[in-house]
Design a protein around this motif. Structure first.
Motif, mmCIF file in Angstrom:
data_model
loop_
_atom_site.group_PDB
_atom_site.id
_atom_site.type_symbol
_atom_site.label_atom_id
_atom_site.label_comp_id
_atom_site.label_asym_id
_atom_site.label_seq_id
_atom_site.Cartn_x
_atom_site.Cartn_y
_atom_site.Cartn_z
ATOM 1 N N ASP A 1 0.846 -1.187 0.000
ATOM 2 C CA ASP A 1 0.000 0.000 0.000
ATOM 3 C C ASP A 1 0.888 1.246 0.000
ATOM 4 O O ASP A 1 1.526 1.567 0.995
ATOM 5 C CB ASP A 1 -0.911 -0.007 1.226
ATOM 6 C CG ASP A 1 -1.901 1.162 1.220
ATOM 7 O OD1 ASP A 1 -1.885 1.948 0.252
ATOM 8 O OD2 ASP A 1 -2.671 1.272 2.192
ATOM 9 N N GLY B 1 -0.260 4.221 -0.358
ATOM 10 C CA GLY B 1 -1.008 5.309 0.262
ATOM 11 C C GLY B 1 -1.593 6.291 -0.716
ATOM 12 O O GLY B 1 -2.514 7.043 -0.371
ATOM 13 N N THR B 2 -1.097 6.325 -1.946
ATOM 14 C CA THR B 2 -1.554 7.279 -2.958
ATOM 15 C C THR B 2 -1.450 6.638 -4.332
ATOM 16 O O THR B 2 -0.458 5.953 -4.618
ATOM 17 C CB THR B 2 -0.697 8.569 -2.947
ATOM 18 O OG1 THR B 2 -0.630 9.075 -1.625
ATOM 19 C CG2 THR B 2 -1.284 9.629 -3.868
ATOM 20 N N SER B 3 -2.435 6.865 -5.157
ATOM 21 C CA SER B 3 -2.381 6.380 -6.539
ATOM 22 C C SER B 3 -1.704 7.437 -7.410
ATOM 23 O O SER B 3 -1.210 8.450 -6.921
ATOM 24 C CB SER B 3 -3.796 6.093 -7.044
ATOM 25 O OG SER B 3 -4.574 7.283 -7.024
ATOM 26 N N TRP C 1 4.321 7.840 -10.094
ATOM 27 C CA TRP C 1 5.451 7.745 -9.167
ATOM 28 C C TRP C 1 6.755 7.720 -9.964
ATOM 29 O O TRP C 1 6.870 6.983 -10.943
ATOM 30 C CB TRP C 1 5.354 6.464 -8.336
ATOM 31 C CG TRP C 1 4.221 6.459 -7.348
ATOM 32 C CD1 TRP C 1 2.897 6.289 -7.615
ATOM 33 C CD2 TRP C 1 4.341 6.644 -5.942
ATOM 34 N NE1 TRP C 1 2.154 6.360 -6.468
ATOM 35 C CE2 TRP C 1 3.025 6.565 -5.407
ATOM 36 C CE3 TRP C 1 5.389 6.860 -5.062
ATOM 37 C CZ2 TRP C 1 2.753 6.712 -4.054
ATOM 38 C CZ3 TRP C 1 5.138 6.990 -3.714
ATOM 39 C CH2 TRP C 1 3.831 6.918 -3.215
ATOM 40 N N SER D 1 -4.533 2.467 -8.374
ATOM 41 C CA SER D 1 -4.995 2.366 -6.985
ATOM 42 C C SER D 1 -3.820 2.682 -6.076
ATOM 43 O O SER D 1 -2.709 2.965 -6.531
ATOM 44 C CB SER D 1 -5.528 0.959 -6.689
ATOM 45 O OG SER D 1 -4.464 0.035 -6.576
ATOM 46 N N THR D 2 -4.076 2.605 -4.790
ATOM 47 C CA THR D 2 -2.994 2.900 -3.843
ATOM 48 C C THR D 2 -2.041 1.726 -3.690
ATOM 49 O O THR D 2 -0.977 1.882 -3.102
ATOM 50 C CB THR D 2 -3.567 3.272 -2.463
ATOM 51 O OG1 THR D 2 -4.251 2.142 -1.914
ATOM 52 C CG2 THR D 2 -4.507 4.458 -2.563
ATOM 53 N N LYS E 1 6.712 10.035 -4.818
ATOM 54 C CA LYS E 1 5.585 10.760 -5.409
ATOM 55 C C LYS E 1 6.083 12.038 -6.077
ATOM 56 O O LYS E 1 5.597 12.435 -7.143
ATOM 57 C CB LYS E 1 4.561 11.089 -4.318
ATOM 58 C CG LYS E 1 3.218 11.513 -4.852
ATOM 59 C CD LYS E 1 2.564 10.383 -5.649
ATOM 60 C CE LYS E 1 1.219 10.834 -6.221
ATOM 61 N NZ LYS E 1 0.889 10.147 -7.453
#
Length: 626
Positions: free
Chosen positions: A586, A588-590, A593, A605-606, A622
């Motif tokens: 996970d 945490g953010t989609s 990257w 998705s995350t 990110k």
């Protein structure tokens, strides 16, 4: 230090110890020879009258007679009888008619039986070892006064060469951003000098390190040594060069933004030490010694064990610390075997490592003294004591070594059962700040990671670590990506960045090792150097690598570290297995990257879901890293 290393040094200690017994009994000091210490005198030598006179002092409680012998009186035992202070503790004499430009050899002749050098001298002459020091290393070395005396001789000179410091505005790196390069002058270049090491500074600058930790450079027994067999604490060992050459090395490092940390050995001393010899029964220190325990208090000791609850030892230790801080502008000390600064007896490490309030008090006292001189000085302990004790010391601002060698090496070899190196995270030690934990995968004291990769590495099908240099080196890069992502100061052992793979026990554990600068021309090894340089640069340039918000899973084949700071997140993920493994993490953010070591990705998705081949790793962020 490991117990095996200390056992090896113990042999040296017993072979080199003074064989004469000092005598604590004898006639009373004549009243006519009792006099107060002159104003301005201090331990060792103080020059007066523009260098034409010197007051020489020796702290030696309980002795009955001391004479100063040397070049200035043709080594006469009667020409310069020393006076004793009214408390009986200190001996002194003034020597006149000196030439300020001349080096004078001298010794103390104690109780008519023992000749010792000055514990506070800044240079010694060794009748056994100086002959093997080349003039290219130490030009103009004074000849030993053969036929005039025996044993180690101290040297004094009023008008010594004075080094002119060039870089007075050096600003030390913040603790959290330290990347320390541990270095043994002897095995770093074939010339084994400060000057030849300095010539390699561009290489270290390219790597990105910002501190050099020199293994002991104060006078030790013999010439070729790791340096943990110390004898004189104010004298740089001549095997590496002159006093001014060492000062120039430190100055030039400062000029290039590199701090210099000195390995300081005050747990013990060896038989060549005059402080040992002054109170010695032929096999061990006597109970009259102001500095040493008769028997060591802990099982890791070699040589002779300092009693750090003795006021004499505390004074001496503080004098040593202050001297190197002020005369050499050292930026920090790494204290060897700091756990040994105890008066609590133990027979094994299970006892030795237990919370010790006396040891804590000693270290708080030394730390306060150091910080009273220089508040930003690095105080680093090789402690390895109970976690509750280390937490107290960290809370006092000290930094502690954190050895991840075993678990990290299991990971690099591809053996997963004991490959969890989460001990690298400061919170697992109970520390409040990451800056107090110096993490490393290699030091001088551990087997080289790449030696074990090549010798014992795992394999599956066509993916083979054992005997495969290219794959073994890539495993080192994988581990480095994780090492430098763990918040807090980090340390590298010399040539680890090139995958040094010669057994630590080659030529004996502490023996000389091959100097392998040819590694740098090997493309696979150079690729590892470049990987280290990249990860060090990322650590130094991006504050997220000191984030207080971290999650991780370092068990199993797929390992990851996730750091969050503000709007940015970094996830380091890698496959330490020898077969492909599925990652499911996970983030945490989609979204998009960046990858500092490859191509970026876009996640719907995350969760990051991917199959990683053996040894594959990524440094996702990110926001692109600097």
């Amino acid at each position: 230090m490991k117990k095996l290393f200390y056992l090896l040094l113990l042999v040296t200690a017993f072979n080199t110890a003074c064989k004469k017994s000092s005598t604590d009994a004898g006639a009373e000091v004549p009243v006519s020879n009792v006099a107060d210490l002159p104003a301005g005198a201090k331990d060792g030598v103080v020059f007066i009258n523009n260098g034409t006179s010197a007051i020489i002092t020796l702290y030696a409680p309980g002795k009955k007679s001391v004479s100063l012998i040397g070049d200035f009186n043709n080594w006469s035992a009667t020409a310069s009888v020393m006076k004793n202070t009214p408390d009986g503790n200190t001996w002194w004499v003034q020597i006149d008619n000196l030439n300020p430009a001349t080096e004078y050899g001298y010794q103390f002749y104690v109780d008519g039986t023992l000749k010792v050098a000055d514990p506070y001298c800044e240079k010694v002459l060794d009748p056994d070892n100086d002959q093997y020091i080349f003039s290219t290393v130490y030009p103009g070395l004074k000849a030993y006064p053969t036929g005039k005396t025996t044993g180690i001789v101290s040297v004094m000179q009023a008008n010594q060469a004075v080094y002119t410091w060039k870089y007075s505005s050096f600003s030390r790196p913040e603790k959290n951003n330290l990347v320390i390069y541990e270095l043994l002058i002897r095995d770093f270049t074939t010339e084994h000098t400060y000057a030849s090491t300095l010539a390699k500074l561009d290489y270290l600058i390219g790597l990105g390190i910002n501190a050099i930790e020199l293994m002991p450079v104060n006078e030790f027994e013999g010439n070729s040594s790791w340096g943990y067999n110390p004898s004189f604490y104010f004298a740089p060992d001549k095997y590496y060069g002159t006093k001014t050459a060492l000062q120039n090395f430190i100055d030039e490092c400062h000029g290039r933004g590199i701090a210099v940390i000195m390995d300081m050995v005050l747990n013990h001393s060896f038989g060549q030490s005059p402080m040992v010899q002054l109170y010695f029964d032929g096999t061990k220190p006597t109970s009259s010694s102001p500095w040493f325990n008769v028997d060591a208090k802990h099982p890791f000791n070699v040589g002779y064990d300092f009693n750090h609850e003795s006021s004499a030892t505390k004074k001496f230790s503080k004098d040593v610390m202050k001297f190197w801080m002020q005369q050499y502008k050292i930026d920090g000390f790494r204290f060897d075997l700091s756990k040994g600064f105890t008066q609590k007896s133990s027979v094994d490490d299970a006892q030795f490592r237990l919370y010790d309030s006396g040891r804590i008090a000693t270290w708080k006292d030394y730390n306060a003294y150091i910080k009273s001189i220089d508040p930003n000085f690095y105080v680093i302990l090789e402690h390895f004591a109970e976690e509750s004790e280390e937490k107290v010391l960290a809370g006092d601002g000290m930094m502690l070594w954190n050895n991840m060698n075993y678990n990290m090496n299991e990971a690099t070899m591809g053996w997963l059962d004991n490959s969890n190196f989460q001990w690298g995270f400061y919170a697992n030690h109970g520390f409040a700040k990451s800056e107090n934990l110096v993490g490393y995968g290699e030091s001088h004291d551990e087997e080289r990671l790449n030696y074990k990769n090549i010798t014992y590495g795992n394999a599956s099908g066509s993916y083979v670590i054992k005997g495969n240099l290219a794959t073994s080196l890539k495993r080192e890069a994988l581990a480095a990506a994780f090492l430098f992502a763990i918040p807090g100061p980090k340390m590298v052992w010399q040539f680890g960045e090139l995958g040094y793979d010669i057994n630590i026990d080659y030529n004996g554990r502490t023996g000389e090792k091959p100097v392998k600068w040819d590694y740098y021309s090997d493309p696979n090894r150079k690729a590892l150097y470049d990987a280290y340089a990249k990860f060090i640069r990322l650590k130094k340039n991006n504050p997220i690598f000191n984030s207080t918000s971290s999650t991780y899973n370092l068990a199993g084949g797929i390992k990851y570290i996730k750091l969050v700071e503000g709007t940015n997140t970094v996830v380091v993920v890698g496959n330490f297995d020898v077969v492909s493994q599925q990652a499911n993490i996970d983030f945490g953010t989609s979204g998009t990257w960046a990858d500092a070591v490859g191509n970026g990705i876009t996640m719907g998705s995350t969760f990051y879901t991917a199959t990683l081949v053996p040894g594959e790793y990524h440094v996702f962020s990110k926001t692109a890293l600097k």
